[in-house]
Scaffold this motif. Structure first.
Motif, PDB file in Angstrom:
ATOM      1  N   TYR A 167      51.658  33.355  33.423  1.00 42.34           N
ATOM      2  CA  TYR A 167      51.253  32.015  35.460  1.00 42.34           C
ATOM      3  C   TYR A 167      52.545  32.696  36.060  1.00 42.34           C
ATOM      4  O   TYR A 167      53.280  33.235  36.272  1.00 42.34           O
ATOM      5  N   ASP A 168      51.781  33.028  37.399  1.00 38.87           N
ATOM      6  CA  ASP A 168      52.454  33.413  38.594  1.00 38.87           C
ATOM      7  C   ASP A 168      53.322  35.086  38.558  1.00 38.87           C
ATOM      8  O   ASP A 168      54.300  34.955  38.628  1.00 38.87           O
TER       9      ASP A 168
ATOM     10  N   ILE B 162      48.958  48.361  34.291  1.00 44.00           N
ATOM     11  CA  ILE B 162      49.227  47.055  33.992  1.00 44.00           C
ATOM     12  C   ILE B 162      49.103  46.922  32.771  1.00 44.00           C
ATOM     13  O   ILE B 162      47.920  47.161  31.884  1.00 44.00           O
TER      14      ILE B 162
ATOM     15  N   GLN C 188      49.321  37.745  47.914  1.00 45.44           N
ATOM     16  CA  GLN C 188      50.900  36.989  46.960  1.00 45.44           C
ATOM     17  C   GLN C 188      52.171  38.101  47.739  1.00 45.44           C
ATOM     18  O   GLN C 188      52.081  39.116  48.431  1.00 45.44           O
TER      19      GLN C 188
ATOM     20  N   GLU D  23      45.645  47.451  31.117  1.00 45.90           N
ATOM     21  CA  GLU D  23      44.409  47.533  32.433  1.00 45.90           C
ATOM     22  C   GLU D  23      45.055  48.576  33.632  1.00 45.90           C
ATOM     23  O   GLU D  23      45.914  48.845  33.801  1.00 45.90           O
TER      24      GLU D  23
ATOM     25  N   VAL E 177      52.874  39.571  33.628  1.00 42.78           N
ATOM     26  CA  VAL E 177      52.587  41.037  33.892  1.00 42.78           C
ATOM     27  C   VAL E 177      53.624  41.653  34.430  1.00 42.78           C
ATOM     28  O   VAL E 177      54.933  41.981  34.745  1.00 42.78           O
TER      29      VAL E 177
HETATM   30  P1  ADP Z   1      48.650  35.165  36.861  1.00 44.75           P
HETATM   31  O1  ADP Z   1      48.334  35.065  34.995  1.00 44.75           O
HETATM   32  O2  ADP Z   1      50.307  35.315  36.051  1.00 44.75           O
HETATM   33  O3  ADP Z   1      48.521  34.794  37.809  1.00 44.75           O
HETATM   34  P2  ADP Z   1      47.937  37.944  37.050  1.00 44.75           P
HETATM   35  O4  ADP Z   1      46.313  37.904  35.775  1.00 44.75           O
HETATM   36  O5  ADP Z   1      46.559  37.222  37.834  1.00 44.75           O
HETATM   37  O6  ADP Z   1      48.567  37.089  36.192  1.00 44.75           O
HETATM   38  O7  ADP Z   1      48.465  38.766  37.921  1.00 44.75           O
HETATM   39  C1  ADP Z   1      49.588  39.075  38.813  1.00 44.75           C
HETATM   40  C2  ADP Z   1      49.614  39.031  39.837  1.00 44.75           C
HETATM   41  O8  ADP Z   1      49.564  40.416  39.211  1.00 44.75           O
HETATM   42  C3  ADP Z   1      47.585  39.711  41.091  1.00 44.75           C
HETATM   43  O9  ADP Z   1      47.262  38.400  41.681  1.00 44.75           O
HETATM   44  C4  ADP Z   1      47.722  40.622  41.312  1.00 44.75           C
HETATM   45  O10 ADP Z   1      48.623  40.786  42.953  1.00 44.75           O
HETATM   46  C5  ADP Z   1      48.110  41.908  40.031  1.00 44.75           C
HETATM   47  N1  ADP Z   1      47.578  42.631  39.425  1.00 44.75           N
HETATM   48  C6  ADP Z   1      47.891  41.925  38.469  1.00 44.75           C
HETATM   49  N2  ADP Z   1      46.173  42.361  37.731  1.00 44.75           N
HETATM   50  C7  ADP Z   1      46.619  43.510  38.077  1.00 44.75           C
HETATM   51  C8  ADP Z   1      45.856  45.136  38.129  1.00 44.75           C
HETATM   52  N3  ADP Z   1      44.642  45.231  36.805  1.00 44.75           N
HETATM   53  N4  ADP Z   1      45.725  45.895  38.434  1.00 44.75           N
HETATM   54  C9  ADP Z   1      46.162  45.767  39.995  1.00 44.75           C
HETATM   55  N5  ADP Z   1      46.886  44.496  39.741  1.00 44.75           N
HETATM   56  C10 ADP Z   1      47.470  43.606  39.283  1.00 44.75           C
END
Ligand code: ADP
Length: 385
Positions: free
Chosen positions: A150-151, A142, A210, A179, A155
């Motif tokens: 956000y949302d 990731i 989600q 990550e 990512v």
């Molecule tokens: P945002 O700041 O956009 O909310 P997040 O860091 O919460 O971003 O990531 C959004 C979604 O991506 C998470 O809710 C999860 O479903 C997925 N995700 C994020 N990081 C990881 C990870 N290290 N491994 C697997 N899924 C991840």
């Protein structure tokens, strides 16, 4: 009897609902909003339209406010330090808030605290991403821009070193965090509120589902959660709030995983220091909502009881569909389920945009879930019955 003035920066729905919770407490609000049409700007009495990235705008806004708090994380920390130097209480303060603004800073600090995190590293180019993958279990990994996401925007799921996703995150010129891709069982959130006095309360740990990176449904409490793990998650969130000096609401987004022996475990995904989507259920499902407790905390008032009022509460986000007019659908939902709690944000309906949420509660989880889903799907226009 002088009731304080709460200065809220950001005119989104979180500010709107914080204001709503402050009305019965007799509090006064002043809002700094990007436009007069923003969700909270439609309802708060005193609105200043201006740019939260401009220090002089913030300084002028802070005049007459007893405390400054936020709808979002985007005010530059140096501006918050300047406001504090002017004698304005800023809650949460910049030293805490930076951990919700910058995922790199957050990972470094949480790791130092011994909080369980996914394997991670700051990376500077696709070759670095490949090296990071090789040091672990390989791809997928990731990638996240450390700021501004956000949302799920910001990512990327990267399947190989030469996929476009391995290059795109670097184009914005913002540092990028790699990550491991966590093989999670589900996503949880531990929500706590802390006051400057150090009083703190913890809400029950919830399950957050989600869809396409956007929170869709929240179930409170998280069904079948191992009791020890739930307690561990709450204790972790309280410890993070204390160590980082958070004032107000802190959401700790978590992954539930299984350790090598198959026992349930948690990893921290990210932090939010403001009321959070995973806490919207508390408006109708807890003795004191996250919004009421956030405002109590930033004013250093005693906090309210966080315990649930029903066995189960479900929150479902209402996303915009293809029909700009939701009013008829809304009428139908009210008639269909008189116990339904609808919270609309006053936003124009656009496909995929969060325009409101519904809460349902009761003793039978399947029924409570089905009623929330029905209302959210009907309002979006994906079902007609
Ligand atoms: P945002 O700041 O956009 O909310 P997040 O860091 O919460 O971003 O990531 C959004 C979604 O991506 C998470 O809710 C999860 O479903 C997925 N995700 C994020 N990081 C990881 C990870 N290290 N491994 C697997 N899924 C991840």
């Amino acid at each position: 009897m002088t009731f304080p003035v709460v200065g809220m920066v950001g005119g989104g729905q979180l500010a709107r609902m914080t204001h709503e919770a402050g009305i019965p407490l007799g509090l006064r609000f002043k809002l700094l909003s990007d436009t007069p049409q923003d969700s909270a700007a439609q309802v708060v009495g005193e609105v200043v339209v201006g740019d939260h990235r401009d220090l002089e705008t913030l300084r002028a806004f802070a005049q007459g406010c007893d405390v400054i708090t936020f709808d979002h994380e985007h005010v530059p920390v140096e501006h918050l330090r300047a406001l504090e130097a002017d004698g304005v209480p800023v809650r949460p303060g910049p030293d805490a808030l930076v951990h919700a603004q910058d995922k790199g800073v957050m990972r470094e600090r949480l790791t130092a605290l011994g909080a369980p995190c996914p394997r991670h590293r700051l990376v500077s180019d696709p070759a670095d991403v490949a090296a990071f993958a090789a040091e672990g279990d390989g791809f997928p990994v990731i990638l996240k821009t450390v700021r501004g996401g956000y949302d799920g925007k910001g990512v990327w799921f990267v399947r190989s070193a030469d996929a476009p996703e391995a290059r795109d995150p670097f184009l914005a010129g913002v540092p990028v965090l790699a990550e491991e891709k966590v093989d999670f069982v589900r996503e949880l959130a531990a929500n706590v509120v802390r006051s400057p006095h150090g009083q703190a309360v913890a809400y029950p740990v919830v399950e957050s589902r989600q869809v396409d990176g956007v929170c869709d449904t929240v179930i409170a409490p998280a069904p079948d959660l191992d009791e020890d793990l739930g307690g561990e998650a709450q204790a972790l969130a309280l410890r993070i709030a204390e160590e980082l000096g958070v004032v107000g609401h802190l959401a700790v987004e978590l992954f539930e995983t299984r350790d090598a022996e198959g026992r349930p475990a948690i990893l921290v995904n990210e932090l939010a220091m403001r009321p959070h989507n995973s806490g919207h259920w508390t408006q109708d499902g807890a003795v004191t909502s996250q919004f009421a407790n956030h405002v109590r905390a930033v004013l250093d008032l005693p906090l309210g009881d966080p315990r649930p009022r029903a066995k189960w509460t479900v929150m479902a986000n209402v996303l915009g569909g293809d029909y700009p007019d939701m009013y008829r659908a809304y009428l139908h939902c009210m008639a269909h389920d008189p116990q339904l709690k609808i919270h609309m944000y006053g936003k124009d309906v656009k496909p995929g945009r969060k325009v409101g949420h519904v809460n349902t509660y009761g003793d039978d989880l399947d029924d409570v879930l089905a009623r929330a889903r029905h209302a959210a799907d009907y309002l979006r226009g994906t079902i007609q019955e």
